[in-house]
Design a protein around this motif. Structure first.
Motif, short mmCIF file in Angstrom:
data_model
loop_
_atom_site.label_atom_id
_atom_site.label_comp_id
_atom_site.label_asym_id
_atom_site.label_seq_id
_atom_site.Cartn_x
_atom_site.Cartn_y
_atom_site.Cartn_z
N ARG A 169 0.76 -1.14 -0.04
CA ARG A 169 -0.02 0.00 0.11
C ARG A 169 0.77 1.24 0.16
O ARG A 169 0.44 2.12 -0.79
CB ARG A 169 -0.98 -0.16 1.08
CG ARG A 169 -1.67 1.29 1.12
CD ARG A 169 -3.15 1.07 2.10
NE ARG A 169 -4.06 0.12 1.83
CZ ARG A 169 -5.17 -0.17 2.22
NH1 ARG A 169 -5.56 0.46 3.50
NH2 ARG A 169 -6.10 -0.83 1.71
N THR A 170 2.02 1.18 0.70
CA THR A 170 2.96 2.41 0.54
C THR A 170 3.29 2.54 -0.67
O THR A 170 3.64 3.82 -1.08
CB THR A 170 3.85 2.31 1.82
OG1 THR A 170 3.45 2.09 3.03
CG2 THR A 170 5.00 3.24 1.76
N ASP A 172 2.17 1.84 -3.48
CA ASP A 172 1.05 2.17 -4.31
C ASP A 172 0.91 3.59 -4.37
O ASP A 172 0.35 4.45 -5.08
CB ASP A 172 -0.20 1.47 -4.09
CG ASP A 172 -0.06 -0.02 -4.76
OD1 ASP A 172 0.70 -0.24 -5.66
OD2 ASP A 172 -0.93 -0.81 -4.41
N THR A 173 0.85 4.21 -2.96
CA THR A 173 0.66 5.33 -2.57
C THR A 173 1.82 6.35 -3.43
O THR A 173 1.36 7.37 -4.11
CB THR A 173 0.67 6.07 -1.20
OG1 THR A 173 -0.07 5.12 -0.40
CG2 THR A 173 0.47 7.23 -0.84
N VAL A 198 -2.96 -0.94 -8.74
CA VAL A 198 -3.37 -0.36 -7.48
C VAL A 198 -4.56 -1.17 -6.97
O VAL A 198 -4.69 -1.82 -5.84
CB VAL A 198 -3.44 0.84 -7.28
CG1 VAL A 198 -3.87 1.29 -5.94
CG2 VAL A 198 -2.21 1.55 -7.47
N GLU A 202 -5.40 -3.81 -3.97
CA GLU A 202 -6.44 -3.75 -3.04
C GLU A 202 -7.57 -4.74 -2.98
O GLU A 202 -8.12 -5.34 -2.02
CB GLU A 202 -7.06 -2.36 -3.51
CG GLU A 202 -6.20 -1.15 -3.06
CD GLU A 202 -5.83 -1.00 -1.62
OE1 GLU A 202 -6.61 -1.43 -0.76
OE2 GLU A 202 -4.89 -0.45 -1.47
N ARG A 256 -7.72 2.54 3.00
CA ARG A 256 -7.39 2.61 1.50
C ARG A 256 -8.02 3.90 0.92
O ARG A 256 -7.75 4.02 -0.42
CB ARG A 256 -8.69 1.29 1.13
CG ARG A 256 -8.91 1.32 -0.36
CD ARG A 256 -9.55 -0.18 -0.68
NE ARG A 256 -10.73 -0.02 0.20
CZ ARG A 256 -11.59 -1.15 0.43
NH1 ARG A 256 -11.05 -2.55 0.07
NH2 ARG A 256 -12.51 -1.42 1.09
N VAL A 259 -5.49 6.05 -0.48
CA VAL A 259 -4.72 5.48 -1.67
C VAL A 259 -5.70 5.63 -3.08
O VAL A 259 -5.32 6.25 -3.99
CB VAL A 259 -4.14 3.97 -1.56
CG1 VAL A 259 -3.51 3.59 -2.94
CG2 VAL A 259 -3.51 3.86 -0.43
#
Length: 284
Positions: A169-170, A172-173, A198, A202, A256, A259
């Protein structure tokens, strides 16, 4: 009809082979052939988002670790494992959110070939309880021990899954931020692939959390029924193991919504379900 035949052929090999701690073993059929077929079906028949990006190491590990949660908690259940593998490779849709024929969301021919009346029983919360009772020669205390160990084992696998999910997730951010910095310098198709990757990531996280919720419902069903059928002094320990798993949540990553600022415009079936970084395991 050709697509339906492909599904039958692909699923006929049963579930994906597993190694230590329930993690997936490498397999050409399950790692290459079935995902390729699933990608084609998802994109062309269900019109879902698919990304051409190569998986990062962390994205690959995220998918490998997810397998320990989404495969049947009642082991040796060939039918459920086969359905799960069909869903993992995207040959089949997200089965636990698949619409009924009364609520069509896809063309009729797709429903006729893909709607499987036997799917719903596969998510019957009584199946794990039935598995515990499947051997009449097993002692009462052994059944209770297996139930406790199943929940304890799941709880031990959650932290490493959450750790890799937080890294993904980091990343993807950062990926989305890089897209915004570069503006129109990148090809439209490349930008689309980034957003779609992304969303796929998720989707994996959400799928795991929905699978854990199903397991919790199955464990609760087994506890309640064993308490009446074969009472045991292990009840207190088993309930503690259940509570520990039920209170599990992921930490160290933004929710979520932080993001997917573009989610409303690019929503698909992949994002259905809870966010592991936003709440404990969903139990209802």
């Amino acid at each position: 009809m050709a697509i339906a035949a492909a599904v039958v052929v692909a699923l006929s090999g049963c579930g994906r082979p597993t190694g230590d701690f329930g993690r997936a073993k490498p397999s050409v059929i399950h790692d290459s052939l079935m995902p390729a077929a699933g990608r084609y079906i998802a994109e062309n028949d269900r019109f879902e988002t698919t990304s051409d990006f190569v998986l990062t190491d962390d994205e690959g590990e995220l998918r490998d670790r997810s397998f320990a949660f989404v495969r049947a908690p009642h082991v040796r259940d060939w039918w459920f494992d086969s359905l799960t593998e069909g869903e993992r490779t995207r040959i089949l849709p997200a089965l636990d959110t698949w619409p009924s024929p009364a609520e069509p969301r896809f063309p009729l021919y797709v429903q006729q070939h893909f709607y499987l009346p036997a799917i719903e029983p596969a998510f019957d919360v009584g199946r794990f309880y039935a598995f515990l009772r499947s051997d009449p020669d097993t002692s009462t205390e052994t059944r209770w021990t297996r139930l406790r160990e199943a929940m304890t084992g799941d709880a031990m696998l959650v932290p490493p899954f959450c750790a890799i999910a937080a890294k993904v997730r980091t990343t993807d951010t950062e990926r989305i931020a890089a897209l915004e910095r570069q503006g129109d310098a990148l090809e439209t198709s490349f930008v689309d692939d980034a957003y779609e990757r992304v969303e796929e990531n998720e989707g994996v996280m959400s799928w795991v959390w929905r699978a854990l919720a199903y397991r919790l419902r199955s464990y609760r069903y087994a506890i309640d029924h064993l308490t009446v059928e074969t009472p045991s002094d292990q009840l207190w320990e088993v309930n503690r193991a259940y509570d520990a798993l039920a209170s599990t949540r992921c930490e160290a990553a933004a929710p979520r919504k932080g993001v997917l600022r573009w989610a409303d415009a690019r929503h698909s079936r992949l994002l259905k379900g809870p966010d592991p970084f936003d709440q404990p395991v969903l139990q209802k």
